[in-house]
Design an enzyme around this catalytic site. Structure first.
Site, short mmCIF file in Angstrom:
data_model
loop_
_atom_site.label_atom_id
_atom_site.label_comp_id
_atom_site.label_asym_id
_atom_site.label_seq_id
_atom_site.Cartn_x
_atom_site.Cartn_y
_atom_site.Cartn_z
CG ASP A 43 4.53 -3.56 -10.51
OD1 ASP A 43 3.93 -4.20 -9.66
OD2 ASP A 43 5.49 -3.69 -11.23
N GLY A 66 3.05 -8.34 -7.02
CA GLY A 66 2.33 -10.27 -6.48
C GLY A 66 3.18 -10.45 -5.46
CG ASP A 67 6.99 -8.13 -3.90
OD1 ASP A 67 7.39 -9.11 -4.57
OD2 ASP A 67 7.13 -6.81 -3.85
CG LEU A 108 -8.73 -3.47 1.82
CD1 LEU A 108 -9.64 -3.96 2.94
CD2 LEU A 108 -9.95 -2.98 0.28
N GLY A 124 -4.48 -12.28 -2.68
CA GLY A 124 -4.72 -12.39 -3.86
C GLY A 124 -5.88 -13.91 -3.79
CB VAL A 160 -2.66 32.44 -0.18
CG1 VAL A 160 -3.73 31.73 -1.37
CG2 VAL A 160 -2.24 33.74 -1.02
#
Length: 1341
Positions: free
Chosen positions: A593, A851-852, A907, A911, A1262
């Site tokens: 989230d 949800g922004d 990507l 919604g 290393v």
């Protein structure tokens, strides 16, 4: 007049309206042709089929048509346009229409020349779910656009053939008059429409709403009588969180334990051993260890359950005052029951779920703290009903009569539906009147309440269920290998049984003195049982209890890790489950989230957009340009004032005034607090709240707003509204919410700020700010009066109340006037960019599900280093299934043509597109596209979509996934993922309570995964492999001995040493490995995340590794048996020439086995501590002490007679001591050589880093060598891949076949690299070329 049809984007709806003068024959029909367009145009056309008719017939037909037309409006008009039609009622008497499009007023006043028929565009996205009668189907109406306003527009009818000019003019006059008449009728019908809605919400007890043929009865609701006997007996208030009691402990515990297949297996062996003459190992050698293991588990369960009983008794014995026969009596919490009226005082927990009747505060208000329920420490306000607020003394409470009807007990913390039926009309009861068990009364002296749910029926207890059972990948693989070993065991039993049968048949005639000619010796069934018991210990009996204890202690290590303790919130890390510890070392995908997880969820008001201008806060209100515009009476001052009033009024914040005059705001969410604080910074100070009104100080002017209704925010509505009566007496609707829901509810005539505000919203989002839109609407008092009755009926419905309230809110939240937008900053948590960068380096894919807005999520992606500057951004923002399908398939094809498995692309999908992408026919292609990208960000997603995305990746890739969130909306995805992490943040403990592990800050995830996850995976893997190794190493020796015992089933070892092998002599090394093993220090693991990849790729425990260990154990068993056997071949192992029996050989072999397996534990140990030394050398010493003691038990105790004097025989022969050095060394020599070759020729990166740590050198050299080797490897690989692809293209050109590039596992300079995880440089070079994906937007930064 022919019927007219209006084509509109592929859909036709024709409605024949029968109310033209002169019409005798009328019909009303609705025709729908659905094509591909989502819009619908409704055309009202009038037809005359008869030239004339008498007036009485016309009046009858008009009444009939009015009834039918009203029915049409009732069933086809969406609720969102009701206020448009309602405003028609005042159209002819007022100069301006209230909330109506100006074009509509113009058309109705005759400004448009021709109105023979009217087209009505019903622009509503809402379905009238709760308001349509069940017996009449609802007309499907689809929105034409995002606006919810209803508009009327005229359209030119086709010319009538042969019609005269005079007739056309007369028809125009008649049509105009008809339209005005129809408008008036529409007003009356709409008013009637609202009234009829109320009838659908009559008392649920008498007339329940009929949804889906569902009939409510008394069994579907709880009826509570006030001050009277209850209609049914309810449970008491006693609670019990314990798992057992005295009577149920034994059956419940045994049932729980024998649900495990391993325990059932060993119980079966123990029962078979009770059959006479079957068990070669005695009757109790399996039963006693099994009882011991079960006893350890039982003691653990008893200790934990005693703690639960003590906690339950402490709660049940708390005291509370209850009203009995007119007096207050102090009783225990456990004695309360439903219907009791109790008194709760300040700083006291509520003993049950109560309905608030009255309190010491005005209007029955009280303040509660719900930290035990949801973790939120902010005070919340609760208010009783006005009808019970006056019940302030005992006499009034005693005289209270009536009943409460409410829903049955459920686990919904934030929902409650009930009705108080006292006097007059029913009073709705909602969550604002409920005081839940577990909450505490604050800042209120006392309250009176009536118990509605008690004991285990309270919402707190209903939510006290455990999270879904999750099994780790290691556990699943272990069970599979146990089944394989079981099949091998069966094969060995059958083979040994057949060999015994053949040997007995061959030797029984000649070797008659052995007594092997009886039935049992010749019975294959008896022999199979004998060997089944003999070989059963191939499966370690102590493995499960060892794993449980080790995982339990590992969880304690996580809980007490000081590096994951957050001092500010006093919140340590918490392992809520211990069976997923090793799963943390296998994480491949992380789903996170944003708000409260990556960000602090501490909001600060930054900017706002009002009337096409952007304003920022200053140090004082007077310095801000916004306040100066108000004082100068700027042309936008009215909108600015209304904007600030909305900010300071439209909320549920509770102000708390301190003694020094400062005001502290208590809000349910940080956003609300930030908005109210933003208004305060502009001089609009909210300082007073009562149940009836709120008061603000607007630049020194006191203003009181009467709160009429509060339409709460929900995740479905995405907005919150408040209906208030202003100081001037006007009724206004204030609304704030997401731009997607506000814009579609704007009035068509108020478009002045639409485009400018939208541009500002994009600008705010690009800066990573959270945005909200603010809008207002004026409500006519008559419209509000009608609506409030409808809303009241919806609020008292017991069935489907939420759906009805949402539809009722849709009726009033239309024709909004946009005021502007706000921008709130939510800063990143400390250490988030570094954590994400480390996790990406570790080969973990990170997806953000938020949800922004899209722009906000992208900006946060850059800020937290999830998206790099070399990364291309692929945006999927489509509006239909077909468009989404085309975009997904196109991009999948382009990625495949580029022959890269893991592209350096981010990507981003919204919604709506995600909804289409997750459909069945597109899900696979979308999943393929996502897995090709390095980063995926899903915006504007709902909680259920989050869970679907997590489930899609988990099920398709079979990889271990992790979901992390902080709010209740993240619970679904947390429970869907393989591992769920909850953030104990500002939004409460909902996510933490549903998670497997909880942490206070996102940055602690880095240590939890890279350190504890990698360590625990290595520890558990070695523990399991070592447990199988040591069992095979010992018990396969019985198979080798069977070659010399005539397959008789004779055991080589003393029977009790067989049973104690796992639980005593070799029990400590697995614990040391499981608790203290670590291949690198924590600092090194955090500094070099690449070290996480061996565990992530399951290199330490897989089928191949498992069977290598089994083969190694078989090889060791060969050395451990035949080397002592060769030494014992002469049978004379003492200087005096004395001999002994097979048991001496067995004890010698047993000693060498213990020494060898303990040294093997040391050989695989990477980190030695004093506890490791104690476990390994102590186990060897323990065996020798046992021999010394056990050899002298008989005849004092009547068992172990064959072991008497064994210590003197064993320790006195030089052969034993010589073999004690030779045999373990010879057995482990191959292991040492293999380890030497591995650490020199096939050295891994982890081995190289560990060597540097041992030598106290810096491992950075290393790591740099490994990176340079990787670059050279990638360069060579890229050249070879390009050559192969070129050859493949030429071959494809001739044969039409396509060949895809696939990754390979290669080793470079003795260092492990995984091509598909380490191809970042190659991808970066490939994607630096400018490339535009067709049909979508690529942002190349």
């Amino acid at each position: 007049m022919p019927m007219h049809r209006q084509l509109h984007q592929g859909k036709v709806i024709v409605v024949h309206a029968p109310n033209l003068p002169g019409s005798c024959k009328h019909r009303q029909s609705l025709e729908l042709q659905a094509k591909n367009s989502p819009s619908i145009s409704v055309e009202l056309s009038r037809t005359n089929t008869t030239a004339s008719c008498n007036p009485s017939q016309r009046r009858r037909q008009q009444r009939s048509s009015l009834h039918r037309q009203e029915s049409w409006f009732r069933h086809s008009m969406p609720p969102a346009i009701n206020r448009d039609f309602e405003s028609l009622e005042h159209l002819q008497t007022q100069e301006t229409s209230n909330g109506l499009d100006e074009q509509l007023a113009a058309s109705l006043s005759g400004k448009l020349p021709v109105l023979s028929h009217t087209s009505i565009h019903l622009n509503s996205a809402n379905s009238n779910l709760g308001f349509i009668d069940s017996d009449t189907p609802n007309t499907p109406i689809t929105p034409q656009s995002s606006s919810l306003a209803g508009t009327l527009s005229s359209c030119q009818p086709p010319a009538e053939p042969g019609g005269s000019r005079h007739r056309s003019s007369r028809n125009r006059k008649d049509s105009r008059a008809s339209i005005l008449s129809n408008a008036a009728r529409g007003i009356r019908m709409t008013t009637s429409f609202l009234r009829r809605k109320r009838k659908e919400y009559e008392d649920d007890d008498e007339e329940p709403p009929n949804f889906g043929s569902y009939d409510s009865t008394d069994d579907d609701k709880r009826i509570i009588t006030l001050n009277g006997p209850q209609p049914t007996k309810y449970c008491n208030n006693r609670i019990s969180t314990a798992k057992y009691n005295v009577l149920t402990f034994i059956p419940s515990f045994l049932f729980e334990q024998f649900r495990r297949y391993s325990n059932i297996f060993f119980l079966l062996i123990a029962l078979l051993q009770q059959i006479p003459d079957v068990s070669p190992t005695g009757r109790y050698t399996t039963l006693v260890p099994l009882v011991f293991i079960l006893s350890v588990s039982a003691i653990k369960e008893i200790i934990e359950d005693v703690k639960r009983h003590r906690a339950d008794n402490e709660i049940n014995h708390r005291l509370i005052e209850r009203l009995e026969n007119g007096t207050w009596t102090t009783v225990r919490w456990s004695e309360l029951t439903v219907g009791d009226i109790i008194k709760v005082v300040i700083d006291t927990f509520f003993p049950a779920d109560l309905i608030l009747l009255s309190s010491s505060e005005p209007q029955a208000m009280c303040f509660i703290e719900t930290a035990n329920l949801d973790g939120e420490t902010n005070l919340k306000i609760r208010q009783g009903m006005p009808s019970t607020a006056k019940l302030l003394d005992t006499k009034d409470l005693t005289q209270l009569q009536g009943r409460i009807e409410c829903e049955l007990p459920n686990r919904l913390l934030y929902e409650f539906n009930g009705v108080l039926k006292e006097f007059g009309r029913p009073v709705p009861l909602g969550n604002d009147q409920v005081l839940q068990r577990g909450a505490m009364l604050r800042n209120t002296a006392w309250i009176f309440g009536v118990v509605i749910y008690s004991g285990h029926e309270t919402k707190l207890m209903k939510n006290s269920t455990s999270a879904p059972l999750k099994r780790s990948t290691v556990d699943k693989l272990t069970n599979t290998q146990i089944l394989m070993l079981f099949m091998i065991l069966i094969s060995l039993c059958i083979t040994s049984g057949l060999c015994n049968l053949f040997w007995t048949q061959k030797h029984s005639p000649t070797d008659w003195y052995l007594g092997i000619g009886d039935f049992k010796s010749l019975s294959l069934g008896y022999n199979l049982l004998t060997f089944f018991i003999l070989y059963n210990n191939l499966i370690p009996i102590s493995l499960q209890v060892t794993l449980e204890l080790v995982r339990f202690l590992q969880a304690i290590f996580i809980n007490y890790d000081i590096e994951m303790y957050h001092a500010e919130s006093n919140m340590p890390a918490s392992a809520r489950t211990s069976n997923l510890n090793e799963e943390l070392g296998l994480i491949k995908y992380i789903f996170s989230d944003k708000t409260g997880t990556l960000t602090r969820n501490v909001m600060e008001f930054k900017k706002c957009s009002i009337a096409k201008r952007i304003y920022q806060t200053e140090r004082t209100p007077e310095e801000s340009e916004l306040v100066q515009n108000i004082l100068r009476r700027h042309e936008s001052s009215r909108d600015i004032e209304e904007f600030l009033v909305l900010l300071s009024v439209c909320h549920t914040v509770i102000p708390e005034k301190k003694e020094d005059g400062t005001i502290i705001y208590h809000a349910a969410s940080p956003d609300e607090r930030a908005l109210v604080d933003g208004a305060r910074r502009f001089g609009y100070i909210f300082d007073t709240r009562t149940p009836e009104y709120v008061e603000i100080n607007a630049l020194g002017k006191r203003m009181r707003f009467e709160v009429l209704n509060v339409l709460e925010f929900t995740s479905q509505r995405k907005r919150m509204s408040v209906i208030v009566r202003t100081p001037e007496g006007k009724i206004k609707l204030f609304t704030k919410g997401a731009d997607s829901v506000i814009y579609e509810r704007l009035s068509p005539r108020d478009q002045a700020y639409r485009e400018a505000t939208l541009q500002h919203l994009e600008e705010f989002a690009s800066e990573g700010l959270r945005t909200l839109c603010l809008a207002v609407a004026d409500i006519d008092p008559e419209v509000y009066e009608e609506w409030t009755h409808t809303h009241h009926k919806a609020s008292i419905a017991l069935q489907y109340r939420e759906s009805k309230l949402e539809d009722s809110s849709n009726l009033i939240e239309t024709n909004l006037r946009l005021l502007g937008a706000t921008a709130i900053e939510d800063k990143l948590q400390d250490g988030v960019p570094e954590t994400i960068d480390a996790l990406l380096q570790a080969g973990i894919y990170i997806w953000v599900l938020t949800g922004d807005k899209q722009e906000t999520a992208i900006n946060i992606g850059y800020s937290c280093k999830l998206i790099s500057n070399t990364m291309d951004i692929l945006i999927l923002n489509e509006g239909s299934l077909d468009a989404t399908r085309d975009a997904v398939l196109r991009h999948v094809g382009e990625f495949k043509s580029s022959s890269t498995k893991d592209a350096n692309v981010a990507l981003v999908i919204d919604g709506k597109s995600l909804k289409y992408a997750l459909t069945c026919d597109l899900r696979g292609d979308f999943q393929e596209l996502c897995l090709m990208c390095r980063v995926v960000i899903c915006c504007r997603v709902s909680p259920i979509q989050k869970a679907e995305v997590v489930d899609m990746v988990t099920q398709s890739t079979k990889a271990v996934t992790l979901a992390i969130g902080d709010g209740a909306n993240d619970v679904a995805m947390i429970q869907k993922a393989s591992v769920g992490i909850g953030i104990s943040g500002v939004e409460g403990l909902q996510a933490a309570c549903a998670s497997d592990y909880s942490i206070a800050q996102f940055r602690f995830l880095r240590r939890l995964i890279l350190v504890h996850g990698a360590w625990n995976y290595a520890r558990i893997s070695k523990l399991i492999l070592y447990s199988f190794y040591k069992n095979v190493c010992l018990y396969v020796i019985e198979l080798w001995f069977a070659l010399y015992s005539g397959w008789s089933g004779q055991i080589l070892f003393e029977r009790w040493t067989i049973g104690l092998y796992n639980v005593v002599f070799t029990a400590m090394p697995p614990f040391a490995i499981g608790l203290f093993e670590k291949f690198c220090t924590a600092d090194t693991m955090l500094r070099y995340p690449l070290l996480y990849k061996p565990s992530q790729n399951a290199k330490l425990f897989n089928v191949r590794v498992f069977w290598i260990w089994i083969f190694n154990a078989l090889l060791h068993s060969v050395f451990l048996f035949w080397l002592p056997l060769f030494a014992f071949e002469s049978e004379s192992i003492w200087s005096d020439g004395k001999t002994s029996d097979y048991l001496l050989l067995g004890n010698m072999v047993y000693t060498y086995v213990i020494v060898t397996v303990c040294l093997k534990a040391g050989l695989i140990t990477s980190s030695w501590t004093w506890l490791t030394h104690a476990a390994i050398w102590g186990s060897i010493l323990l065996w020798f002490l046992f021999v010394l003691i056990y050899s002298h038990i008989w005849p004092s105790l009547s068992f172990a007679s064959n072991f008497a004097g064994m210590d003197s025989q064993l320790l006195s022969t030089p052969v034993f001591w010589f073999a004690l050095i030779l045999v373990p060394i010879a057995s482990l020599l191959i292991d040492v050589i293999c380890k030497l070759i591995h650490n020199t020729v096939f050295k891994t990166l982890t081995d190289a880093v560990r060597e540097q740590e041992i030598q106290r050198n810096d491992p950075s050299q290393v790591m740099e060598e490994s990176r340079s080797s990787e670059i050279r490897f990638k360069h060579d690989l890229d050249k070879r891949s390009s050559a192969k692809r070129e050859k493949a293209r030429v071959r494809d050109y001739h044969s039409g076949q396509s060949i895809e590039f696939s990754g390979r596992r290669l080793r470079v300079e003795h260092l492990d690299f995984d091509e598909d995880l380490e191809a970042m440089n190659q991808q970066r070079e490939y994607h630096r070329r400018r490339h535009r994906w067709q049909g979508s937007e690529i942002l190349h930064m």
